[in-house]
Design an enzyme around this catalytic site. Structure first.
Site, short mmCIF file in Angstrom:
data_model
loop_
_atom_site.label_atom_id
_atom_site.label_comp_id
_atom_site.label_asym_id
_atom_site.label_seq_id
_atom_site.Cartn_x
_atom_site.Cartn_y
_atom_site.Cartn_z
N HIS A 62 24.14 20.54 8.71
CA HIS A 62 25.57 20.26 8.86
C HIS A 62 25.81 18.84 8.36
O HIS A 62 25.22 17.89 8.89
CB HIS A 62 25.98 20.41 10.32
N ASP A 105 22.58 31.58 13.42
CA ASP A 105 23.57 30.64 12.92
C ASP A 105 23.55 29.32 13.69
O ASP A 105 22.63 29.07 14.48
CB ASP A 105 24.96 31.27 12.91
N SER A 106 24.55 28.50 13.50
CA SER A 106 24.62 27.19 14.13
C SER A 106 24.61 27.26 15.65
O SER A 106 24.17 26.32 16.32
CB SER A 106 25.90 26.47 13.69
#
Length: 190
Positions: A62, A105-106
């Site tokens: 990110h 995922d995140s």
């Protein structure tokens, strides 16, 4: 069990999107527009693959300039998962692939993605096994935080490869605290 159910569900959705393209008859090169070229490439990759591929997600990152620190401290940046695909090299040496992948995922929730990828490929060394690629992927994904509603994606691709192994990557653009994610995986051709 849950992951298998999600993969089956989205494989069916992608199959329904791809199947009409397989029925499109070929036309002469002079009559083709970009959409017909695209659909012909998808159909040819589906019908005449040269390789079967294993996808292994490697990293998500990110962009720190686009997130509050407390968010990035909580995010998962190790997207373990797996994917499978089929691919071919065209007469210009460019790569075409169809794939399905599921990864964490995140938020550490399963995210399926599937679609078509294309890369213009350069072989800058005398050793033709080494290559660089730039292109795009068009597909469908779904996320837990969006209730697994299918979301179309059109993203850039870049890669560096040698022989049957390729490190492939994309960047998901976004706004502050949303998107702006670098995602990369290994692709092994068989």
């Amino acid at each position: 069990m849950y992951v298998a159910m999600i993969i089956r569900k989205y494989f069916l959705i992608i199959a329904l999107l791809v199947m009409p393209w397989l029925a499109i008859p070929s036309v002469s090169a002079a009559d083709k527009g970009w959409f017909n070229t695209f659909t012909d490439n998808v159909a040819e990759t589906w019908r005449q693959p040269e390789h079967y591929d294993l996808y292994v997600p490697a990293i998500t990152w990110h962009a720190r300039f686009a997130y509050d620190k407390e968010k990035t401290d909580r995010y998962n940046e190790r997207p373990w998962g797996v994917g499978f695909g089929q691919s071919r090299w065209d007469d210009k040496g460019n790569w075409h692939g169809l794939y399905m992948m599921a990864f964490k995922d995140s938020f550490n929730k399963w995210e399926p993605i599937g679609g078509y990828g294309w890369e213009k490929t350069w072989r800058p060394l005398e050793d033709d096994n080494f290559r660089l690629g730039l292109g795009f992927t068009a597909g469908v994904t779904a996320r837990d935080n969006w209730n697994y509603i299918p979301i179309p994606v059109l993203l850039p691709l870049a890669s560096i490869g040698y022989g049957p192994a390729t490190f492939q990557m994309t960047y998901i653009p976004g706004s502050y605290n949303n998107g702006n994610v670098y995602f990369a995986w290994m692709r092994f051709q068989f």
